[in-house]
Scaffold this active site. Structure first.
Site, short mmCIF file in Angstrom:
data_model
loop_
_atom_site.label_atom_id
_atom_site.label_comp_id
_atom_site.label_asym_id
_atom_site.label_seq_id
_atom_site.Cartn_x
_atom_site.Cartn_y
_atom_site.Cartn_z
N HIS A 178 12.31 -0.80 -12.62
CA HIS A 178 12.36 -2.55 -12.76
C HIS A 178 12.38 -3.01 -11.33
CE1 HIS A 178 13.48 -6.34 -14.96
NE2 HIS A 178 12.59 -6.37 -14.11
N HIS A 197 0.76 -1.12 -0.27
CA HIS A 197 0.12 0.12 0.06
C HIS A 197 0.92 1.31 0.01
CE1 HIS A 197 0.74 0.91 4.10
NE2 HIS A 197 0.75 -0.18 4.48
#
Length: 207
Positions: free
Chosen positions: A145, A136
């Site tokens: 990446h 979250h």
């Protein structure tokens, strides 16, 4: 005949992205790659040379996906495609779990088994690779990446063009700067400045 997606790239990363796009029910018509002995990438014809990107746009192709592992090259080619008038699509594997409150940029790849939780944000042209978890309120920049099996706890921030190697773990609230490289298996327990490379458990700067 309906025109499908043009994928820029024809290597291993492109193979996984094409299969994600197909799993979403999308049609991939061509790959743009380098000259090689291969004519197909998981069944998709490979056109050698970046000039084919413009030719296909002139022929009416509108949707592109940049399937290049290198963060900087992916960003450059994404900009090139958009300058030509392409829209960048996302490749989100159906087995990924992406909260409805997540904000996704354009040209994002979210691979099989990845999880992105509530109110996280993923910048344009970033990759959340196989089995990675982004919890979250994380904020992932552009051209990042997040490699396979990484685990980012809540409220982590990752700057543009950074790379987190396979199996990286990041504790809550950490800030990782731009253009940072985190070695495979590292555990990040403190903030990392821009442009640094860190490895180990806990992650330490390579001097």
């Amino acid at each position: 005949m309906e025109k499908g997606i043009v994928v820029v790239g024809a290597g291993g990363h492109a193979k996984v992205c094409i299969e994600s796009l197909r799993a979403m029910g999308k049609q991939v018509d061509y790959c743009i790659g380098e000259a090689s002995d291969c004519e197909l990438c998981v069944g998709v014809p490979i056109l050698a040379g970046d000039e084919n990107l413009k030719r296909l746009r002139d022929e009416g192709y509108e949707m592109a996906f940049i399937a290049i592992g290198s963060n900087r090259l992916r960003g450059r080619l994404g900009g090139l495609a958009m300058d030509m008038g392409y829209q960048l699509t996302n490749a989100i594997h159906p087995s990924a779990v992406v909260s409805p409150s997540v904000r996704l940029g354009a040209g994002v790849a979210v691979m099989a088994g990845a999880v992105i939780n509530a109110e996280a944000s993923i910048g344009a042209l970033s990759i959340v690779n196989t089995g990675a978890t982004v919890d979250h309120d994380c904020a992932i920049g552009e051209g990042v990446h997040i490699a396979p099996q990484c685990g980012l706890a809540g409220n982590v921030k990752v700057g543009d063009l950074s790379f987190l190697g396979v199996g990286t773990r990041v504790i809550p609230g950490i800030h990782i700067g731009t253009n940072v490289t985190v070695g495979a298996g590292a555990v990040v327990i403190s903030d990392i400045d821009h442009g640094r490379t860190v490895v180990g458990v806990p992650a330490r700067l390579i001097k």
